[in-house]
Design an enzyme around this catalytic site. Structure first.
Site, mmCIF file in Angstrom:
data_model
loop_
_atom_site.group_PDB
_atom_site.id
_atom_site.type_symbol
_atom_site.label_atom_id
_atom_site.label_comp_id
_atom_site.label_asym_id
_atom_site.label_seq_id
_atom_site.Cartn_x
_atom_site.Cartn_y
_atom_site.Cartn_z
ATOM 1 N N SER A 1 -27.352 9.984 -24.845
ATOM 2 C CA SER A 1 -26.815 10.411 -23.548
ATOM 3 C C SER A 1 -27.489 9.653 -22.413
ATOM 4 O O SER A 1 -26.827 9.119 -21.501
ATOM 5 C CB SER A 1 -27.027 11.914 -23.341
ATOM 6 O OG SER A 1 -26.159 12.680 -24.126
ATOM 7 N N HIS B 1 -27.565 18.978 -18.089
ATOM 8 C CA HIS B 1 -27.257 17.707 -18.737
ATOM 9 C C HIS B 1 -26.501 16.769 -17.805
ATOM 10 O O HIS B 1 -26.863 15.597 -17.638
ATOM 11 C CB HIS B 1 -26.454 17.955 -20.014
ATOM 12 C CG HIS B 1 -26.304 16.741 -20.885
ATOM 13 N ND1 HIS B 1 -25.229 15.888 -20.775
ATOM 14 C CD2 HIS B 1 -27.089 16.250 -21.881
ATOM 15 C CE1 HIS B 1 -25.354 14.919 -21.671
ATOM 16 N NE2 HIS B 1 -26.469 15.106 -22.348
ATOM 17 N N ASP C 1 -18.993 15.924 -17.943
ATOM 18 C CA ASP C 1 -20.162 16.568 -18.533
ATOM 19 C C ASP C 1 -20.175 18.059 -18.187
ATOM 20 O O ASP C 1 -19.115 18.676 -18.113
ATOM 21 C CB ASP C 1 -21.423 15.860 -18.016
ATOM 22 C CG ASP C 1 -22.545 15.804 -19.037
ATOM 23 O OD1 ASP C 1 -23.083 16.875 -19.382
ATOM 24 O OD2 ASP C 1 -22.896 14.702 -19.481
#
Length: 404
Positions: free
Chosen positions: A365, A203, A167
Site C-alpha cells: 500500500s 489507511h 480507499d
C-alpha cells in the site's frame, strides 16, 4: 525491466483478451467459489439499458440516476423492491449491485438484457499493521520520512492535477493535507462509515500523506507536497471494502478525473477479474496515471494472481515494496510482469485520522502511494534508480525515483 510502453502494450493485449472477451459469456455466471463471497450480494452487468431507449449521458449524477431507474425497473419485473439496488455503474461498466437470493438470481439471469451476474466479495481480510502512534502535532518539527528521501525527496507541487485516493476516506480536516471533499464521493451505504467521507480508519489518510503532505514546519512532508487529494471512500475499515464498492469508486473516478490526474489504488484482492476490468477501462477512458499495489503475501506470493495489480497497460504502474536498505520486503508479492517498480513500503510514517501521524509497519500500500506521489510530481514519469536485493522471483525490481 518491464516498465517501458512496449512491454505494457504487449501485455495489455493478453489482459484484454482475458478480461473483455473471456468474461463476456452469453450465459450469465454466478461465482460463489471464493471464500470471500458475500452471501446474497451480487454484481449485475447489463448488455444494454433495458427500457425506454434510455441513454447514459450528461453529468455523473444524471447517468447514475438513469442507471438506478433502469435497475429498479428491471428488478420490479421479478417483483423485487427498489431498495435492493446498492451501487450503480455507468462508466467502466453498465450495471449495478443488489442484494438477491439465489432464486432471484436465477430469475434475473433469464433477462435478455443481462450479460452476467457474479457474487460480490470482500477485497481484503487482513488489516495493515501499525507499529507506533507517534506523537507529532502542529508544534513538532517537520520530518522527512525515509521513504520520501529514498525516492528523491519532496518537491512543492504547483500543477493543476490531483490525486484520487480510492480507499477508506481521508481525514478531511487534517492540518497537513489539502483535501477537496467537494469532489469526493462516499460509496459506503450503511453503518458508521456511511455518514461521512471522513477517514475513521487511517489507511486512506496514510496514503494521502505520502503523496502530498504539506511542506511546512510540522508533521511530515509528501512527495508532491501540498497537492490536492480527493477522497473516494469505498470502505469504513480496510477490511470492509467490497468488490462492488471498489468498482463504484473506479467508475466515479472515470467519470470525474481529467488527464494527468493520479489514481492511487492501495487495495486489491486475489483473482478478482471484475476489478481488473474496471481498472483497465479506467485507463482506456481517461488519460490518468494509475498506481496499484502488487499485493501482500497473506494469501498469494505471485503478483499475477492479485487484482487489479496484475493489470498491464499504458499509464498503469504496479508497485512492490522494499525497506530502507533496498531489500525486497518479505510481505510483498513479486512477479515481472506485472510489477514495474519497487518503492518504500516498510516502517513508513505518514498522516492518519484525527490529525495524527503514525507508522505502518509494512505493505505494498505504502509503496503504491510513493509511486503516486512521483507520478503526480513528474507528470507521469518515474525513473528507475538501482535495483532491490533479495527479490523473491530472482528478477530484481528497479527502485522508483522522482529524479534520474
Amino acid at each position: 525491466m518491464f516498465t517501458n510502453l512496449l512491454s505494457k502494450t504487449a501485455s495489455i493485449l493478453f489482459v484484454c483478451a482475458i478480461l473483455l472477451f473471456g468474461c463476456r459469456s452469453s450465459n450469465p455466471v454466478t461465482d460463489l467459489t471464493t471464500p470471500l463471497a458475500i452471501k446474497d450480494q451480487y454484481i449485475v452487468t447489463l448488455k444494454e439499458l433495458p427500457f425506454g431507449n434510455a441513454r447514459l449521458s450528461g453529468t455523473y449524477e444524471d447517468r447514475v440516476s438513469v442507471m438506478r431507474q433502469q435497475a429498479t425497473r428491471l428488478l420490479s419485473q421479478i417483483k423485487l423492491k427498489p431498495a435492493l439496488v446498492e451501487q450503480v455503474y455507468t462508466s467502466v461498466m453498465t450495471g449495478f449491485s443488489a442484494r438477491l437470493t439465489a432464486e432471484q438470481v436465477e430469475q434475473l439471469r433469464q433477462s435478455p438484457y443481462v450479460a452476467r451476474i457474479e457474487s460480490d466479495r470482500l477485497m481484503v481480510t487482513t488489516e495493515p499493521t501499525r507499529i507506533d502512534e507517534a506523537g507529532a502535532r502542529s508544534s513538532a518539527k517537520q520530518e522527512v520520512p525515509w521513504g520520501i528521501t529514498a525516492v528523491g525527496g519532496p518537491t512543492s507541487y504547483t500543477g493543476n492535477n490531483v490525486a484520487w485516493i480510492v480507499d477508506t476516506g481521508i481525514d478531511l480536516d487534517h492540518p497537513d493535507l489539502n483535501v477537496n471533499a467537494s469532489r469526493g464521493k462516499n460509496f459506503v451505504t450503511s453503518g458508521q462509515g456511511s455518514t461521512s467521507l471522513d477517514d475513521n480508519h487511517g489507511h486512506g489518510t496514510h496514503m494521502a500523506g505520502i503523496i502530498a503532505a504539506k511542506n511546512n514546519t510540522y508533521g511530515v512532508v509528501g512527495i508532491a507536497a501540498g497537492a490536492t487529494v480527493i477522497p473516494v471512500k469505498v470502505g469504513h475499515r480496510f477490511t470492509d471494502i467490497t468488490l462492488s464498492t471498489f468498482i463504484a469508486g473506479i467508475d466515479f473516478v472515470a467519470a470525474n478525473a481529467k488527464a494527468g490526474d493520479v489514481v492511487n489504488l492501495s487495495v486489491g484482492s486475489e483473482n478478482a477479474a471484475p476489478a481488473d476490468e474496471a481498472v483497465l477501462r479506467l485507463a482506456q477512458s481517461v488519460n490518468v496515471f494509475i498506481a496499484i499495489s502488487a499485493g501482500n503475501t497473506y494469501n498469494v506470493t505471485d503478483a499475477n494472481l492479485f487484482s487489479p495489480g496484475r493489470v498491464n497497460g499504458p499509464n498503469i504502474f504496479t508497485a512492490s515494496a522494499h525497506d530502507n536498505k533496498g531489500v525486497f520486503a518479505k510481505v510483498s508479492c513479486s512477479g515481472n510482469p506485472p510489477i514495474d517498480f519497487a518503492a518504500p513500503g516498510v516502517s513508513i510514517k505518514s498522516t492518519v485520522h484525527n490529525g495524527n501521524y503514525t507508522f505502518f509497519s509494512e505493505g505494498t500500500s505504502m509503496a503504491t502511494a510513493h509511486l503516486s506521489g512521483i507520478l503526480l510530481a513528474n507528470g507521469g514519469k518515474i525513473y528507475g534508480k538501482g535495483f532491490v536485493t533479495g527479490d523473491r522471483d530472482g528478477k530484481p525490481d528497479p527502485k522508483a525515483s522522482r529524479v534520474p
